[in-house]
Design a protein around this motif. Structure first.
Motif, mmCIF file in Angstrom:
data_model
loop_
_atom_site.group_PDB
_atom_site.id
_atom_site.type_symbol
_atom_site.label_atom_id
_atom_site.label_comp_id
_atom_site.label_asym_id
_atom_site.label_seq_id
_atom_site.Cartn_x
_atom_site.Cartn_y
_atom_site.Cartn_z
ATOM 1 N N VAL A 172 -62.352 -23.805 25.248
ATOM 2 C CA VAL A 172 -63.201 -23.500 26.409
ATOM 3 C C VAL A 172 -63.057 -24.635 27.408
ATOM 4 O O VAL A 172 -63.310 -25.804 27.081
ATOM 5 C CB VAL A 172 -64.684 -23.347 25.994
ATOM 6 C CG1 VAL A 172 -65.503 -22.800 27.165
ATOM 7 C CG2 VAL A 172 -64.833 -22.432 24.778
ATOM 8 N N ASN A 173 -62.627 -24.304 28.598
ATOM 9 C CA ASN A 173 -62.413 -25.304 29.648
ATOM 10 C C ASN A 173 -62.968 -24.805 30.970
ATOM 11 O O ASN A 173 -63.267 -23.612 31.125
ATOM 12 C CB ASN A 173 -60.916 -25.602 29.794
ATOM 13 C CG ASN A 173 -60.352 -26.331 28.584
ATOM 14 O OD1 ASN A 173 -60.612 -27.502 28.375
ATOM 15 N ND2 ASN A 173 -59.581 -25.606 27.761
ATOM 16 N N ALA A 174 -63.105 -25.731 31.906
ATOM 17 C CA ALA A 174 -63.621 -25.366 33.228
ATOM 18 C C ALA A 174 -62.694 -25.879 34.318
ATOM 19 O O ALA A 174 -62.032 -26.908 34.165
ATOM 20 C CB ALA A 174 -65.025 -25.927 33.429
ATOM 21 N N ILE A 175 -62.676 -25.144 35.399
ATOM 22 C CA ILE A 175 -61.930 -25.550 36.596
ATOM 23 C C ILE A 175 -62.941 -25.707 37.725
ATOM 24 O O ILE A 175 -63.788 -24.823 37.941
ATOM 25 C CB ILE A 175 -60.888 -24.482 36.985
ATOM 26 C CG1 ILE A 175 -59.859 -24.319 35.873
ATOM 27 C CG2 ILE A 175 -60.197 -24.860 38.298
ATOM 28 C CD1 ILE A 175 -58.909 -23.146 36.086
ATOM 29 N N ALA A 176 -62.864 -26.842 38.421
ATOM 30 C CA ALA A 176 -63.753 -27.089 39.556
ATOM 31 C C ALA A 176 -62.911 -27.136 40.836
ATOM 32 O O ALA A 176 -62.342 -28.175 41.170
ATOM 33 C CB ALA A 176 -64.508 -28.395 39.357
ATOM 34 N N PRO A 177 -62.824 -25.998 41.533
ATOM 35 C CA PRO A 177 -62.035 -25.982 42.767
ATOM 36 C C PRO A 177 -62.708 -26.769 43.886
ATOM 37 O O PRO A 177 -63.935 -26.852 43.958
ATOM 38 C CB PRO A 177 -61.979 -24.491 43.141
ATOM 39 C CG PRO A 177 -62.393 -23.751 41.907
ATOM 40 C CD PRO A 177 -63.336 -24.670 41.195
ATOM 41 N N GLY A 178 -61.866 -27.339 44.744
ATOM 42 C CA GLY A 178 -62.353 -27.896 46.003
ATOM 43 C C GLY A 178 -62.323 -26.793 47.043
ATOM 44 O O GLY A 178 -62.695 -25.652 46.756
ATOM 45 N N ILE A 182 -61.315 -29.644 34.960
ATOM 46 C CA ILE A 182 -60.230 -30.074 35.850
ATOM 47 C C ILE A 182 -60.651 -29.810 37.295
ATOM 48 O O ILE A 182 -60.939 -28.663 37.661
ATOM 49 C CB ILE A 182 -58.928 -29.290 35.572
ATOM 50 C CG1 ILE A 182 -58.468 -29.469 34.130
ATOM 51 C CG2 ILE A 182 -57.829 -29.725 36.551
ATOM 52 C CD1 ILE A 182 -57.644 -30.674 33.854
ATOM 53 N N TYR A 183 -60.682 -30.875 38.097
ATOM 54 C CA TYR A 183 -60.953 -30.712 39.528
ATOM 55 C C TYR A 183 -59.646 -30.373 40.224
ATOM 56 O O TYR A 183 -58.696 -31.161 40.181
ATOM 57 C CB TYR A 183 -61.578 -31.993 40.106
ATOM 58 C CG TYR A 183 -63.044 -32.105 39.729
ATOM 59 C CD1 TYR A 183 -64.033 -31.624 40.585
ATOM 60 C CD2 TYR A 183 -63.443 -32.646 38.514
ATOM 61 C CE1 TYR A 183 -65.371 -31.695 40.248
ATOM 62 C CE2 TYR A 183 -64.782 -32.714 38.165
ATOM 63 C CZ TYR A 183 -65.739 -32.237 39.022
ATOM 64 O OH TYR A 183 -67.071 -32.287 38.685
ATOM 65 N N VAL A 184 -59.592 -29.193 40.808
ATOM 66 C CA VAL A 184 -58.393 -28.747 41.525
ATOM 67 C C VAL A 184 -58.760 -28.753 43.000
ATOM 68 O O VAL A 184 -59.249 -27.777 43.556
ATOM 69 C CB VAL A 184 -57.962 -27.351 41.044
ATOM 70 C CG1 VAL A 184 -56.652 -26.928 41.711
ATOM 71 C CG2 VAL A 184 -57.788 -27.342 39.523
ATOM 72 N N ALA A 185 -58.567 -29.951 43.611
ATOM 73 C CA ALA A 185 -59.146 -30.167 44.925
ATOM 74 C C ALA A 185 -58.221 -30.955 45.870
ATOM 75 O O ALA A 185 -58.662 -31.422 46.911
ATOM 76 C CB ALA A 185 -60.466 -30.934 44.770
#
Length: 251
Positions: free
Chosen positions: A177-183, A243-246
């Motif tokens: 279980v993982n999360a992605i935090a978009p900018g 993971i911040y994808v920003a």
């Protein structure tokens, strides 16, 4: 180990959800395209079919436990047991704290957190039975705080705590279980924000890009690429991560 290659993506009618659904179909998954109405998901399903993939559109309010159960059962019946879940459904109801209504608070927390909880609880049955699964939750850089978004920030920070706890609980069943935090991602949602601020969307994007180290705004496909990584077989030792994808560092 053999497991069914079936994914469910919520909020998959447009934006990030649509891009994720199409990418997973490209990766060989049959996809349950879940959005508020079956009609709204038709475009995503058509795009997947045109590219040679397989998908089904399902209408469901993710805050409704009965609707979620029915949606997951329908995916299992029509495509096979879902082993991948992407909790992407989200809404904004921006307001400064002193003007924010209880409804604006409840609606945002409901779709993001209750929705992710209900979907995950339903899908984990199929994942644990198969001894393999992937859950990807959509957070946001707003989790770090964003003016006018007390509800959205709280929901998106909540998604991170939810992610880490599920990673601990489900790891022994072969589920990550993982999360992605978009900018800043170019979607209808960011276009609506520009409209609300009475700023031309092109100017809004230019201003955002200037503040991002890689000097561009993100595209839904940028997020879909990271989802694709998380759901791979070889990503099985990556769990409980955000993971911040920003386009630059965020913490």
């Amino acid at each position: 180990m053999a497991h069914s290659r079936v994914a469910i993506v919520t909020g998959a009618a447009r934006g990030i959800g649509a891009a994720v659904a199409q990418r997973l179909a490209q990766d060989g998954y049959s996809v349950g395209v879940v959005d508020l109405t079956e009609e709204s998901g038709a475009g995503t399903v058509a795009a997947i079919a045109d590219a040679g993939g397989k998908a089904v559109a399902i209408g469901a309010d993710v805050t409704d436990a009965g609707a979620v159960k029915a949606a997951v059962e329908r995916v299992a019946a029509e495509l096979g047991a879902p082993t991948v879940l992407v909790n992407n459904a989200g809404i904004t109801r921006d307001n400064l704290l002193f003007k924010m209504t209880e409804d604006e608070w409840d609606a945002v927390l409901g779709v993001h957190l209750r929705g992710a909880f209900l979907m995950s609880r339903e899908v984990q049955k199929h994942q644990t039975e198969q001894g393999w699964g992937r859950i990807v939750n959509l957070s946001s850089t707003s989790a770090l705080g964003n003016r006018g978004q007390a509800n959205y920030s709280a929901a998106k920070a909540g998604m991170q705590g939810f992610t880490k706890t599920l990673a601990i609980e489900l790891g022994k069943f072969g589920v990550t279980v993982n999360a992605i935090a978009p900018g800043f991602i170019e979607t209808d949602m960011t276009a609506a924000t520009a409209a609300r601020l009475d700023i031309d969307f092109e100017d809004f994007k230019k201003g955002a890009a200037a503040a991002i180290p890689v000097q561009r705004v993100g595209q839904p496909e940028d997020i879909a690429a990271v989802v694709s990584f998380f759901v791979r077989e070889e990503s099985g030792f990556v769990s409980g991560q955000v993971i911040y994808v920003a386009g630059g560092p965020k913490d």
